[in-house]
Structures are given as C-alpha cells and as structure tokens.
Design an enzyme around this catalytic site. Structure first.
Site, PDB file in Angstrom:
ATOM      1  N   TYR A   1     -65.634   6.531  -4.767  1.00  0.00           N
ATOM      2  CA  TYR A   1     -66.480   7.475  -5.495  1.00  0.00           C
ATOM      3  C   TYR A   1     -65.855   7.887  -6.829  1.00  0.00           C
ATOM      4  CZ  TYR A   1     -69.450   8.204  -1.358  1.00  0.00           C
ATOM      5  OH  TYR A   1     -70.321   8.045  -0.314  1.00  0.00           O
TER       6      TYR A   1
ATOM      7  N   LYS B   1     -52.110  27.378  21.942  1.00  0.00           N
ATOM      8  CA  LYS B   1     -53.228  27.906  21.163  1.00  0.00           C
ATOM      9  C   LYS B   1     -53.734  26.843  20.203  1.00  0.00           C
ATOM     10  CE  LYS B   1     -50.195  29.972  17.673  1.00  0.00           C
ATOM     11  NZ  LYS B   1     -49.844  31.204  16.948  1.00  0.00           N
TER      12      LYS B   1
END
Length: 815
Positions: A709, A483
């Site tokens: 940043y 899955k």
C-alpha cells in the site's frame, strides 16, 4: 526391570515392611501422571524444595501397592513399604545393579550443554533397525532421569543410548558411578545449566568425567578449550573430534550454506543432501556420522540413514478442537515406551471423557501377540470412553481392548467414516506411527485453521518457574500471573498446567477471567487484582479472592458479602501504596483500616504491594525504599489485625534482583516466558513462546517496482519478495514495516518491506535463492528473539504478547 520388593530392598540395603513377594516392573516418582499401577512402585523423592512423601496417599489411593520412602509413613497394612536412607540414591543403586545384569549390552553415553536429545534420537533412528535398542525417554538425563532410563533395559536389548546431564559440580561423578558408556559423546558446550559453575573450564571438567571408563570418545572439537582438554585428559583413549572447524578429524569441506554437504574423515570424503544448514543441525549430523563410522557403516549406508532421518519432534501438541474437544497430537513415534509417556501426559488434562486413536506398533513385528497384549493392558487402565484402532496388525487384537472399539485399516478410512467427527467435549489422543499420517486427523479436528500460529512450550514455562524457584526458600509460595489471557498465551491452558504442578496462587486482573477458570475446573486459589464494583457477585459466586485497595472497595465488597450471607472469614488481599502511586492504602490510612478490618468478619489472606522499577539498576535506591516502606507499613497492619497474613512484593525482576526480600510469597509473570533483566538468570531461561507462519508466495520483483500500500517501498535492485499471511489484525504493528522489523527464515534475518497489511506483510529475501514457498517464518522466538522483536515495535515484551490476536491459533507443546 522385574524385581520383587524383597530383591529391591536387598540390592539397595533398604528396610522392607510388608509383603516382599510383590513384583515391581515400573517405578513412578510423580503421583499425578501414574499411567499404570499394576506392578508399579511409587518412590517418594525428597528435595530441598519439596517432599514426595506428601503424595504417597495419592499413589496408594490410585492403587499402588509398593511404596519406597525415606520415612515410615502411615498407609494401609496391605501396602508394602521399602524404607531407604535416600530415595535418589536408592534409584541409582538399583539402576547400577540392573545395568550390570546385561554385560553384553553395548552402550553409548551422551553429554554436553546442547544437542544431547537430538543426537540421541537421531542415533536411535539410525540404529534401531540394526540393533534392538533402548534409549532415554524424552530428556531423562538427571540424577533421577538417568537411573529411570537404565531401568528400562531388558534381555532383548543389544544397544543402549542414554543421556547424562548435570546442573552443578559433583553430579557427573555420581552418574558415572552408575553408567560408564563404551562410546562417549560430548556435544556442544554452551551456557545451558552453567549458572552453578565458576567457569566454562570447570563445566568442561565436570562433563567429561562421564568418559573415565569409555574406550572411545567422540566430541565436538570446535572450541579450542574443549579440544585441548580432552586430548590432555584422555590421551590414551581413541578420540574422534567433529565440528565445523578444519582441525577436527571429521569436518565439512563444502561451501557454507550449501545444501549438498561434503565431509572429510580419515583421508576420505563423501557428500549428502541436507535441508537445514544451520550450525546446530550440521554439527549434530556430524556427531551421527562419527558414531556410524565407528560402528563400521559404509559411506553409502551412512548417506542412506542420514537421508532417512526425520526431524525430532519429541513433543505433544495440545490444540483446541471442534465440538469443545481437546486434541493431543503425539505422532512422533510409537512404541510401548512412548505410549506410556503419552498416557502420563494426558493425566495432566482436566477432561472427563478420553478418546484414543492408536495405530499399528512398529516393534510388534517381533512379537505381535505379546506387544499388543501389553498395549491393550495399558490402554484398558486409562479407561478410555472409545478407542479407534488403525492398521491391520493391531485390528486383529481388538478384542483385547475393554471399551467401545472401532477398527480401520487406514487413517483415510477413519476420516471417511466420520465417526470421530461426532465426538464432543472430550480429550482425543492421537498416537500413531508416522506412516499412518494421523496428523491428517489433527487437521480436520482442530478448531482454528490459520498458517500463523503461536506455540507455547509449557515445559519451558515450568523450567523458567523452577529457575526462579532456585532463588527462593523452600517455604516461599509462588503466585503465577495469568491475567490478560496469561499474557496472551491462553488463560485456561496455562492455569491448568500450573495447577497440575502445584502453583500456590493464580493472579487475574478481572473477575470474569477468574470465573472462566473456575468454570473449567481450576481450583487453585485465584486473586483478582482489579475487582470492579459490578463484579463482586461473581467474585463471591466463584470463590475468588479480591484485592482490596481502598475504603470504598472494602465497604462495597463487604456489603455484597453480607447481602449474600457469605461474610464469614472471606479471604481478601490488602494492597498497600508504597511509591508507585497507582492503587493501595497509604500509611496514614492504616489505623482506620485496622479498625474496619477488625469490625468486619474477613480474613486478610495477604498484604502486598507493587515495585515500579525492580528491573532498573539505576532505580535500586527507590526500589529498596519501596520495600522498606512496605515492610514497615505491613508490620504495623499485621500488629493491629486478628490474623497473620502472608506478605508479597516481589515480581519477576524482584525475584532475581532482590531475593533477600522474598518474604512469604513472590509473584511471577513475564519471567515465566523466559524474560529476565539479569544475564546470569537469562541464560538459564528457555524461550516459551514462538510466533510463526509460512511463506504464501515468492515473487520476482524488478528494480524500481513498489511494494504494498501507498508504494512506500521501492526496490533498489532486482530481488525476491515473500508474502506471508500475518498482519496487523494478528497483532503485528504497522510501525515495523518499511525495513524497521525483521523476520527469521532458515536461520537468517530478512527485512519487512512496504506497509504491513491487515492480514499480510512482505519480506525482502534479497539473494536467498534457497528459500521456497511454504517455508517456515519466525516472527519471534530465538532469531529474532521476543526482546528483539519488542525493540522493533518500540515497546516491551508484555505489550507484544498481549497484542497477539485471538484469531492466531495457540498450540501448547510439552517436550
């Protein structure tokens, strides 16, 4: 080998039934990867976990005419049978006899916990130009692998290099009875395959039994117990120890981390350059030097051979290509043996059309007509749709290839022709000698171009399944959870591999995952663990098997079955609630459930539940309570319904911590990736996933300058900053920036500094002046490990793996 069936029966003391005059040049033990049936015998290997005899008909249908089996099985009268008492013993007796036919063959035997295959391959690279050399293919070193390797020997060979590996006491004596090397090599002794030994001392005792009749023993003497044990047991033999410790006969005297290595041996020294300075690489190089010294190579010759060594990439890369192609890249080396191995591997893939790119074969210089005739025979048996030949040598024999064939002198000519760019929906095998650089074809044929890649080692996954399988009864089924895109590794690729290796069930979360697998040819039973209401039609259309966890789901699904006329004995899986409080029928609902199931024309294929805390020792009492609840409620349910379903409750942690409750089936998920909460199991598992990238740029940054940043990192001193092309869009969480997380470069760990960007992040290289732009960066593998990386992220390995973006290229490795 080249024996008649009658000769093999006589050599091994076996019974012959049928035509004893049939010639056998090859023995296959896996019916799934038969690359050739001409003069091939199939041997049915029976183990405690599996019977090879159930695959005999498959081998016969493929065209095999000689079968070796422990029991007489019904086959076509034209097939020759060799009935033996034990199939593995048969192989070992035959291999021992075969080796004895070549008394002039010089032999080198390699054992140890780690490094056997790399040392073997490096020795081969060093010695194959000096001697006609035969070696173990891949990592063939077991009770089966070593005999199969020895059967490759023929009259051309002057030198044989073979691995010998064991997993439990008593096995090395059997291997030594077959193969007693003149030169014995003991590599590093570690934890690999040590689970069945009481202590490291017992492991050492067992390993060194290979050297009982060796004249020379070359061994890694860094561990004091290894050094003393070999000197104690084999004091009368010539002993050469090597390692990083100064007491060894051959050791390093240069500064740690230096890329100019100086070694000392027998009173003399010499130096040579190295790219990698990790401990494993250096000790493996010392093993090579020790052997070359023993074979009387000069220092200058040794330096030249070390400089010529290439990395050992004994792997086949499986990569999604353009035009829905599957690219299998096998450009490690090219000889007839490696060509056979490549053909074995491609039989594992589910593609109707196969294309081959094949270059000149280096060993063909000795006998071009004979080598290329045999190569063409092997190629023709594979029924390729088209063959591209590269090289002036092989192109002269193009008429031997019985399919559409194009010839080119160089790889560049093939690329310029653009012929291969017109291939669609095919498996393309790239098989070539290194000098032809056919990896250039891989680069233009692959679908995704991104320096950041996730490598998935399929054989590590298989190893990890088999480690868990050792805790199970032979009849216990295994369901593999695929899955969530197989935990982020790739749904179809993993499912196809597991199907090929006879997994019993596959588990997906949603119907669309199962439908996609069915569309691509997966036929293994698939359980849908969360069948949504709108997906019932897809479940039925694609022959998927739903989890039923409530009366609403049961009634809606049965109504859909009736509407589609498919309500006859359709398999469903009943989920019971045992304490996790997620999904499932409660005990007080069982009487009503029994009544409804008996009214409906359904087959209850299994009854199951989930354990919430199987990996937590402190929750053992609760886990046992869950198990007992499940056994009680499932017993009650089974007593009331019409059929006898299988039962399962154990997940990966449940298998290792509560194997006595394995019932009829277990489910394995994260355990396939090499994760376990139990130390003695963990050390047997292999890391199946590597996330890696490269350094894009290195900048000199002065003290006080900011990184990234928001200027969240100010450098405390002059340093080197590496920018690498991976960021939060690739699945790297921003929270591990600013020195929370680390990456691995050349064996060292370096902190991530500044904020992680969408597509990039920065790493402080500190004083590491040996790192260069383009060097490999490990996000997670062994250093840091997946578990360590998960801790940086303040989460669990499941979330890390499932978070890796689809834009990250997946490469599937078999090695």
């Amino acid at each position: 080998m080249n024996y008649t069936a009658r000769q093999m029966a006589s050599i091994t003391g076996s019974q012959l039934i049928g035509d004893g005059g049939r010639m056998v040049q090859n023995i296959a033990f896996d019916s799934r990867i038969l690359f050739s049936v001409q003069q091939t015998a199939f041997i049915a290997i029976n183990t405690s976990k599996n019977s090879g005899e159930k695959y005999i008909n498959t081998a016969v249908e493929a065209g095999v005419q000689v079968i070796i089996s422990e029991h007489e099985v019904p086959v076509n009268e034209s097939v020759t049978l060799i009935i033996t008492e034990n199939s593995i013993t048969f192989l070992q007796k035959l291999a021992k006899y075969h080796l004895q036919q070549f008394p002039g063959l010089k032999t080198i035997g390699i054992t140890g916990s780690n490094g056997k295959t790399i040392v073997k391959e490096w020795l081969y690279q060093c010695l194959c130009s000096e001697f006609s050399t035969v070696k173990s293919p891949k990592s063939f070193n077991s009770q089966i692998g070593l005999p199969v390797s020895l059967l490759q020997i023929d009259e051309r060979h002057q030198l044989g290099i073979f691995e010998a590996g064991i997993s439990k006491p008593g096995e090395m004596e059997k291997l030594e009875a077959i193969f007693s090397p003149e030169i014995g090599i003991l590599t590093h002794i570690g934890t690999a395959h040590s689970a069945h030994f009481d202590s490291e001392e017992q492991l050492i005792d067992e390993k060194i039994k290979l050297f009982q009749h060796s004249g020379i023993i070359i061994f890694n003497g860094d561990k004091e117990n290894v050094y003393s044990k070999i000197h104690q047991v084999y004091s009368s033999k010539k002993l050469i120890s090597y390692g990083l410790c100064q007491h060894n006969d051959l050791h390093i005297i240069s500064e740690p981390g230096s890329h100019q290595i100086t070694v000392s041996f027998a009173g003399s020294t010499f130096s040579f350059p190295v790219q990698a300075t990790d401990e494993a690489t250096l000790t493996n190089a010392l093993a090579i030097i020790a052997v070359l010294k023993e074979l009387k190579f000069s220092n200058q010759q040794i330096i030249e051979k070390l400089n010529a060594l290439k990395s050992v990439e004994m792997r086949l890369e499986s990569i999604n290509g353009i035009h829905d192609n599957l690219i299998i890249n096998d450009s490690y080396n090219l000889d007839l043996d490696s060509l056979k191995i490549a053909f074995q591997f491609i039989n594992e893939y589910n593609k109707d059309k196969k294309i081959l790119v094949l270059t000149d074969i280096v060993e063909a210089r000795e006998d071009p007509e004979g080598i290329y005739t045999e190569a063409a025979r092997l190629v023709n048996e594979q029924k390729f749709h088209k063959v591209f030949l590269i090289g002036e040598g092989i192109s002269k024999f193009s008429e031997l290839f019985h399919t559409e064939t194009s010839t080119f002198n160089t790889t560049e000519q093939l690329i310029e022709s653009q012929e291969i760019l017109r291939i669609e929906n095919s498996l393309i095998l790239l098989k070539g000698a290194r000098k032809f650089e056919i990896e250039k074809l891989k680069n233009i044929l692959e679908l995704q171009k991104h320096d950041t890649v996730m490598e998935v080692n399929l054989y590590a996954i298989l190893n990890n399944i088999n480690v868990h399988r050792t805790l199970l009864k032979p009849e216990t089924k295994i369901m593999a959870m695929v899955k969530a895109y197989s935990y982020g590794l790739g749904g179809y690729e993993i499912a196809e591999f597991l199907q090929h290796h006879h997994i019993d069930y596959l588990g997906v979360a949603y119907a669309d995952e199962g439908a996609e697998l069915r569309k691509k040819g997966i036929t293994t039973p698939i359980i849908v663990m969360n069948p949504e209401q709108h997906s019932y039609n897809a479940v039925i259309d694609y022959n998927l098997e739903p989890e039923i966890y409530s009366f609403r789901v049961l009634e809606l699904f049965y109504k859909t079955l009736q509407e589609k006329g498919a309500d006859r004995n359709y398999p469903v899986h009943i989920k019971l609630e045992t304490g996790m409080q997620r999904l499932g029928f409660h005990a007080h609902e069982l009487d009503e459930l029994i009544e409804k199931l008996n009214q409906m024309n359904l087959k209850v294929a299994s009854i199951f539940s989930h354990l919430s805390s199987a990996d937590a020792e402190e929750e053992k009492k609760f886990t046992l309570q869950q198990i007992n609840t499940f056994i009680t409620t499932s017993d009650y349910l089974i007593a009331g319904i019409k059929n006898q379903p299988i039962r399962h409750i154990l997940n990966s942690s449940g298998i290792t911590n509560f194997p006595e409750y394995q019932l009829d089936m277990v489910r394995i998920g994260i355990g396939m990736m090499g994760i376990s909460s139990k130390p003695e199991i963990k050390k047997q598992l292999q890391s199946a996933v590597v996330l890696k990238t490269v350094i894009s740029q290195i900048s000199k940054v002065k003290k006080g300058e900011s990184i990234g940043y928001n200027r969240n990192h100010i450098t405390p001193k002059d340093t080197l900053i590496a920018t690498i092309p991976v960021g939060y869009a690739d699945g790297i969480p921003r929270l591990i920036g600013n020195s929370v997380g680390f990456v691995g470069i050349k064996g060292g760990l370096y902190p991530i500094v500044g904020n992680i960007c969408m597509d990039m992040m920065m790493v402080d290289l500190q004083d590491a002046d040996d790192i260069q732009e383009g060097d490999e960066v490990i996000i997670f593998n062994s250093n840091p490990s997946l578990e360590e990386f998960s801790k940086y992220c303040n989460t669990i390995p499941y979330e890390v793996l499932t978070s890796i973006s689809r834009r990250v290229k997946r490469i599937y490795i078999k090695k």
